[in-house]
Design a protein around this motif. Structure first.
Motif, PDB file in Angstrom:
ATOM      1  N   SER A 176       2.702  14.413 -14.136  1.00 29.19           N
ATOM      2  CA  SER A 176       1.413  14.971 -14.605  1.00 29.19           C
ATOM      3  C   SER A 176       1.261  16.417 -14.433  1.00 29.19           C
ATOM      4  CB  SER A 176       0.239  14.240 -14.547  1.00 29.19           C
ATOM      5  OG  SER A 176       0.367  12.677 -14.326  1.00 29.19           O
ATOM      6  N   CYS A 177       1.379  16.933 -13.458  1.00 29.49           N
ATOM      7  CA  CYS A 177       1.123  18.557 -13.454  1.00 29.49           C
ATOM      8  C   CYS A 177       2.191  18.896 -13.892  1.00 29.49           C
ATOM      9  CB  CYS A 177       1.273  18.544 -11.672  1.00 29.49           C
ATOM     10  SG  CYS A 177      -0.332  18.222 -10.801  1.00 29.49           S
ATOM     11  N   HIS A 178       3.549  18.669 -13.767  1.00 24.72           N
ATOM     12  CA  HIS A 178       4.666  19.397 -14.588  1.00 24.72           C
ATOM     13  C   HIS A 178       4.703  19.316 -15.941  1.00 24.72           C
ATOM     14  CE1 HIS A 178       7.179  20.144 -11.207  1.00 24.72           C
ATOM     15  NE2 HIS A 178       7.191  19.240 -10.782  1.00 24.72           N
ATOM     16  N   VAL A 179       4.095  18.306 -16.536  1.00 20.56           N
ATOM     17  CA  VAL A 179       3.616  18.154 -17.957  1.00 20.56           C
ATOM     18  C   VAL A 179       2.834  19.002 -18.450  1.00 20.56           C
ATOM     19  CG1 VAL A 179       2.990  16.520 -19.962  1.00 20.56           C
ATOM     20  CG2 VAL A 179       4.496  15.906 -18.242  1.00 20.56           C
ATOM     21  N   GLN A 225       0.900  -1.376  -0.018  1.00 25.24           N
ATOM     22  CA  GLN A 225      -0.018  -0.294   0.016  1.00 25.24           C
ATOM     23  C   GLN A 225       0.805   1.238  -0.041  1.00 25.24           C
ATOM     24  OE1 GLN A 225      -2.363  -0.651   3.505  1.00 25.24           O
ATOM     25  NE2 GLN A 225      -3.970  -1.866   2.373  1.00 25.24           N
ATOM     26  N   GLY A 226       1.771   1.272   0.796  1.00 27.57           N
ATOM     27  CA  GLY A 226       2.811   2.432   0.965  1.00 27.57           C
ATOM     28  C   GLY A 226       3.435   2.630  -0.561  1.00 27.57           C
ATOM     29  N   ALA A 227       4.115   1.772  -1.153  1.00 29.20           N
ATOM     30  CA  ALA A 227       4.672   1.813  -2.669  1.00 29.20           C
ATOM     31  C   ALA A 227       3.698   2.471  -3.589  1.00 29.20           C
ATOM     32  CB  ALA A 227       5.367   0.405  -2.802  1.00 29.20           C
ATOM     33  N   ALA A 228       2.373   1.817  -3.464  1.00 32.08           N
ATOM     34  CA  ALA A 228       1.348   2.216  -4.343  1.00 32.08           C
ATOM     35  C   ALA A 228       1.191   3.564  -4.220  1.00 32.08           C
ATOM     36  CB  ALA A 228       0.155   1.319  -4.481  1.00 32.08           C
ATOM     37  N   GLU A 229       0.985   3.974  -2.889  1.00 32.46           N
ATOM     38  CA  GLU A 229       0.724   5.378  -2.477  1.00 32.46           C
ATOM     39  C   GLU A 229       1.859   6.375  -3.116  1.00 32.46           C
ATOM     40  OE1 GLU A 229      -1.291   8.998  -1.289  1.00 32.46           O
ATOM     41  OE2 GLU A 229      -2.175   6.765  -1.855  1.00 32.46           O
ATOM     42  N   HIS A 230       3.066   6.030  -2.690  1.00 35.62           N
ATOM     43  CA  HIS A 230       4.248   6.683  -3.142  1.00 35.62           C
ATOM     44  C   HIS A 230       4.410   6.748  -4.479  1.00 35.62           C
ATOM     45  CE1 HIS A 230       8.954   7.251  -2.672  1.00 35.62           C
ATOM     46  NE2 HIS A 230       8.342   8.417  -2.980  1.00 35.62           N
ATOM     47  N   GLY A 231       4.244   5.938  -5.228  1.00 35.67           N
ATOM     48  CA  GLY A 231       4.180   5.717  -6.798  1.00 35.67           C
ATOM     49  C   GLY A 231       3.100   6.760  -7.428  1.00 35.67           C
ATOM     50  N   HIS A 232       2.043   6.718  -6.901  1.00 39.52           N
ATOM     51  CA  HIS A 232       0.847   7.584  -7.326  1.00 39.52           C
ATOM     52  C   HIS A 232       1.149   9.033  -7.265  1.00 39.52           C
ATOM     53  CE1 HIS A 232      -3.169   9.014  -8.517  1.00 39.52           C
ATOM     54  NE2 HIS A 232      -3.109   9.789  -7.201  1.00 39.52           N
ATOM     55  N   ARG A 233       1.759   9.415  -5.977  1.00 39.21           N
ATOM     56  CA  ARG A 233       2.084  10.864  -5.734  1.00 39.21           C
ATOM     57  C   ARG A 233       3.166  11.197  -6.859  1.00 39.21           C
ATOM     58  NH1 ARG A 233       2.395  11.726   0.629  1.00 39.21           N
ATOM     59  NH2 ARG A 233       0.279  11.253   1.248  1.00 39.21           N
ATOM     60  N   ILE A 234       4.006  10.570  -7.259  1.00 36.43           N
ATOM     61  CA  ILE A 234       4.967  10.559  -8.138  1.00 36.43           C
ATOM     62  C   ILE A 234       4.561  10.808  -9.805  1.00 36.43           C
ATOM     63  CG2 ILE A 234       7.311   9.979  -9.307  1.00 36.43           C
ATOM     64  CD1 ILE A 234       8.153   8.386  -6.639  1.00 36.43           C
ATOM     65  N   THR A 235       3.573  10.000  -9.873  1.00 33.23           N
ATOM     66  CA  THR A 235       2.922   9.941 -11.070  1.00 33.23           C
ATOM     67  C   THR A 235       2.147  11.363 -11.306  1.00 33.23           C
ATOM     68  OG1 THR A 235       2.744   7.621 -11.282  1.00 33.23           O
ATOM     69  CG2 THR A 235       1.388   8.688 -12.676  1.00 33.23           C
ATOM     70  N   ALA A 262      -5.024  16.276 -13.138  1.00 34.03           N
ATOM     71  CA  ALA A 262      -3.884  17.198 -13.145  1.00 34.03           C
ATOM     72  C   ALA A 262      -4.098  18.619 -14.052  1.00 34.03           C
ATOM     73  CB  ALA A 262      -2.443  16.475 -13.756  1.00 34.03           C
ATOM     74  N   SER A 263      -4.592  18.231 -15.387  1.00 33.66           N
ATOM     75  CA  SER A 263      -4.923  19.186 -16.120  1.00 33.66           C
ATOM     76  C   SER A 263      -6.112  20.193 -15.257  1.00 33.66           C
ATOM     77  CB  SER A 263      -5.457  18.732 -17.356  1.00 33.66           C
ATOM     78  OG  SER A 263      -4.650  17.835 -18.171  1.00 33.66           O
ATOM     79  N   ALA A 264      -6.973  19.416 -14.745  1.00 34.28           N
ATOM     80  CA  ALA A 264      -8.108  20.419 -14.064  1.00 34.28           C
ATOM     81  C   ALA A 264      -7.357  21.336 -12.819  1.00 34.28           C
ATOM     82  CB  ALA A 264      -9.023  19.644 -13.531  1.00 34.28           C
ATOM     83  N   ALA A 265      -6.383  20.500 -12.279  1.00 30.86           N
ATOM     84  CA  ALA A 265      -5.748  21.271 -11.193  1.00 30.86           C
ATOM     85  C   ALA A 265      -4.895  22.487 -11.496  1.00 30.86           C
ATOM     86  CB  ALA A 265      -5.101  20.329 -10.221  1.00 30.86           C
ATOM     87  N   VAL A 266      -4.134  22.205 -12.931  1.00 27.07           N
ATOM     88  CA  VAL A 266      -3.197  23.207 -13.070  1.00 27.07           C
ATOM     89  C   VAL A 266      -4.053  24.238 -13.894  1.00 27.07           C
ATOM     90  CG1 VAL A 266      -1.489  23.808 -15.009  1.00 27.07           C
ATOM     91  CG2 VAL A 266      -1.319  21.506 -13.476  1.00 27.07           C
ATOM     92  N   ALA A 267      -5.418  23.874 -14.384  1.00 27.62           N
ATOM     93  CA  ALA A 267      -5.927  25.026 -15.015  1.00 27.62           C
ATOM     94  C   ALA A 267      -6.607  25.868 -14.234  1.00 27.62           C
ATOM     95  CB  ALA A 267      -7.112  24.324 -16.176  1.00 27.62           C
ATOM     96  N   GLY A 268      -6.792  25.296 -12.889  1.00 22.16           N
ATOM     97  CA  GLY A 268      -7.569  26.189 -11.774  1.00 22.16           C
ATOM     98  C   GLY A 268      -6.734  26.730 -10.630  1.00 22.16           C
ATOM     99  N   SER A 269      -5.519  26.694 -11.135  1.00 25.28           N
ATOM    100  CA  SER A 269      -4.337  27.446 -10.062  1.00 25.28           C
ATOM    101  C   SER A 269      -3.230  27.910 -10.826  1.00 25.28           C
ATOM    102  CB  SER A 269      -3.679  26.027  -9.150  1.00 25.28           C
ATOM    103  OG  SER A 269      -3.197  24.963 -10.274  1.00 25.28           O
ATOM    104  N   ARG A 270      -2.449  28.637  -9.884  1.00 25.16           N
ATOM    105  CA  ARG A 270      -1.376  29.337 -10.480  1.00 25.16           C
ATOM    106  C   ARG A 270      -0.072  29.085  -9.630  1.00 25.16           C
ATOM    107  NH1 ARG A 270      -4.570  32.935  -8.204  1.00 25.16           N
ATOM    108  NH2 ARG A 270      -5.502  33.784 -10.299  1.00 25.16           N
TER     109      ARG A 270
END
Length: 501
Positions: free
Chosen positions: A79-82, A65-75, A130-138
């Motif tokens: 995504s936000c950077h892209v 569970q920890g590795a899955a959560e860690h990997g999801h946060r990195i992904t 990620a696209s929705a979060a980036v579009a609605g933030s600065r």
């Protein structure tokens, strides 16, 4: 391994261009995250542990569970950077599924375990979020930049019409959140309902109505995480992107419906909705917590007029209708109340604040004859005394403190829940006998005051209590398991007991 050494190995060199977006177009930290993964452990914080049900202790998650959560946060971070770099979902997919990119290990693991289609669907969902979060933030590059954003937001709040009683209440709530954001140093801040209600000087019921009907639908506030336990909700202040859209039919009361009955009367040449507000929200934020501006006191209309006159003195009623976002009738009625206390004066058709009106002290002009029923204000407490609203703020804070104490006591009781356990030996194996369900506790066990009767001794057992939900509580420092851990142990013991039976 250092970054330059990693690139120097020919077998690990990675192409720097994937379609239109290349690694060289990403931020250096983002490119390093894609190539090398989370070397610093920034995204591992909280991935391998979780807060216990008592809100105090931290329990470890399983490694998977920890590795899955860690990997999801990195992904999600990649995504936000892209998305910020102007990339697309296909380019993100190529970056994550490339075999030499450590940052895409989680997505490739999903593809290996559940198939390529499942991995592509997962990447698509992460990309949409990620696209929705980036579009609605600065992106806030520094603390001064964050304060510039808050200053721009304050200017927008002060020039936005807040019509109707609910609209003016929404301004008070939004100003309270702006105070919290300025303290936090950015649009992201934490605040509970009781804390916001005390800051804005309104009740929690009114606060919830304003959240649901004005601030959230119009894009001023976004709740990112609901508060739990002793933590307040996480909020994000925005610029009200949907404020220019037509209000729903149920919100038509926020817009004025007063139009000039006859143009010859020289009242409104256009509807009031076309005017621009101009108020001092900082002054309103200082005054809105006073008893004098509570319900059945001077109210929010007085706050708006004081804020408008504090920015620009000597305004006519027609001008105040636009700058203070009040109707003409409300403007006349509120100005009359303020004049009765000497807080405003009029010279012909224009109105101005008294010298110490912001502090709640009224005065009379030297050449003016005060009315017989005029009583000059000697502070906001004196005005609250006249309207019978003295102590509203204190009573609200006292009630909220009592509610917090009851809630925390309930959390403590829940954290202390214990199950009575009996262990037997069956075929050389220890078997835990599960405790009775709450509704199966014999009536003979229950004694007055929530204590438990010892059926053998016939007297209350000092180590046992019955909780409000009927569960048994064992008062002992030896057992420090949380409620969720006990529930899991109970389910495991029940399964084991049924198997043994």
């Amino acid at each position: 391994m250092p970054h330059h050494s990693h690139q120097a190995e020919p077998q690990r060199q990675t192409p720097h261009t994937f379609g239109r977006l290349g690694l060289h177009q990403l931020h250096p930290a983002a490119a390093e995250l894609v190539l090398l993964g989370d070397l610093t452990g920034r995204y591992a914080t909280g991935s391998y542990s979780r807060l216990g049900s008592d809100g105090r202790t931290v329990t470890l998650r399983q490694d998977r569970q920890g590795a899955a959560e860690h990997g999801h946060r990195i992904t999600a971070a990649i995504s936000c950077h892209v998305a910020r770099a102007g990339g697309s979902g296909d380019e993100l997919t190529r970056l994550l599924l490339h075999p030499d990119h450590e940052g895409g290990r989680h997505a490739r693991h999903i593809a290996l375990r559940s198939g390529q289609a499942r991995a592509l669907d997962y990447i698509r969902r992460v990309w949409d979020s990620a696209s929705a979060a980036v579009a609605g933030s600065r992106v806030l590059e520094s603390r001064p930049h964050a304060y510039e954003v808050l200053a721009a937001l304050r200017d927008r709040i002060e020039t936005t019409p807040w019509r109707g009683e609910r609209g003016r209440t929404a301004l008070r709530v939004l100003r309270a959140h702006l105070n919290f954001a300025e303290t936090a140093g950015g649009p992201l801040h934490h605040a509970s309902e009781r804390q916001t209600a005390e800051e804005a000087g309104v009740s929690r019921t009114t606060l919830r109505v304003v959240y649901a009907t004005v601030l959230k639908p119009q894009g001023w506030l976004r709740r990112l995480r609901v508060g739990h336990g002793r933590e307040g909700s996480t909020w994000y202040l925005d610029h009200g992107s949907s404020c220019g859209r037509p209000a729903p039919a149920s919100l038509s009361r926020f817009r004025t419906t007063q139009y000039p009955p006859d143009l010859a009367l020289e009242e409104w040449a256009t509807s009031e909705t076309g005017m621009t507000a101009d108020i001092d929200s900082t002054g309103i934020g200082r005054l809105m917590g006073q008893d004098a501006f509570a319900h059945r006191g001077l109210g929010s209309s007085a706050l708006m007029i004081i804020g408008a006159l504090h920015v620009r003195p000597a305004q006519t009623v027609s001008e105040l209708v636009g700058t203070a976002s009040v109707s003409r009738a409300s403007a006349y009625r509120t100005l009359g109340r303020l004049a009765d206390h000497g807080l405003v004066h009029h010279d012909g058709e224009t109105w101005s604040l008294a010298a110490r009106a912001v502090d709640g002290f009224g005065d009379s002009l030297l050449d003016a004859v005060p009315e017989p029923d005029t009583r000059l204000a000697q502070g906001w407490d004196d005005i609250a005394q006249l309207y019978g609203t003295v102590g509203v703020v204190v009573r609200r804070k006292t009630r909220h403190a009592a509610e917090r104490a009851v809630y925390r006591e309930a959390l403590d009781r829940r954290a202390e829940h214990r199950s009575k356990a009996v262990v037997i030996v069956r075929d050389g194996r220890r078997v835990l006998v599960p405790a009775p369900r709450p509704d199966e506790i014999p009536c003979g066990w229950q004694a007055p005051g929530g204590s438990v009767l010892d059926p053998v001794a016939g007297r209350p057992a000092t180590d046992w209590r019955i909780a409000t939900d009927g569960r048994l509580i064992l008062i002992t420092p030896a057992d420090q398991r949380s409620y969720d851990e006990l529930a899991a142990a109970h389910a495991e013991a029940l399964n084991e007991w049924n198997s043994a039976a």
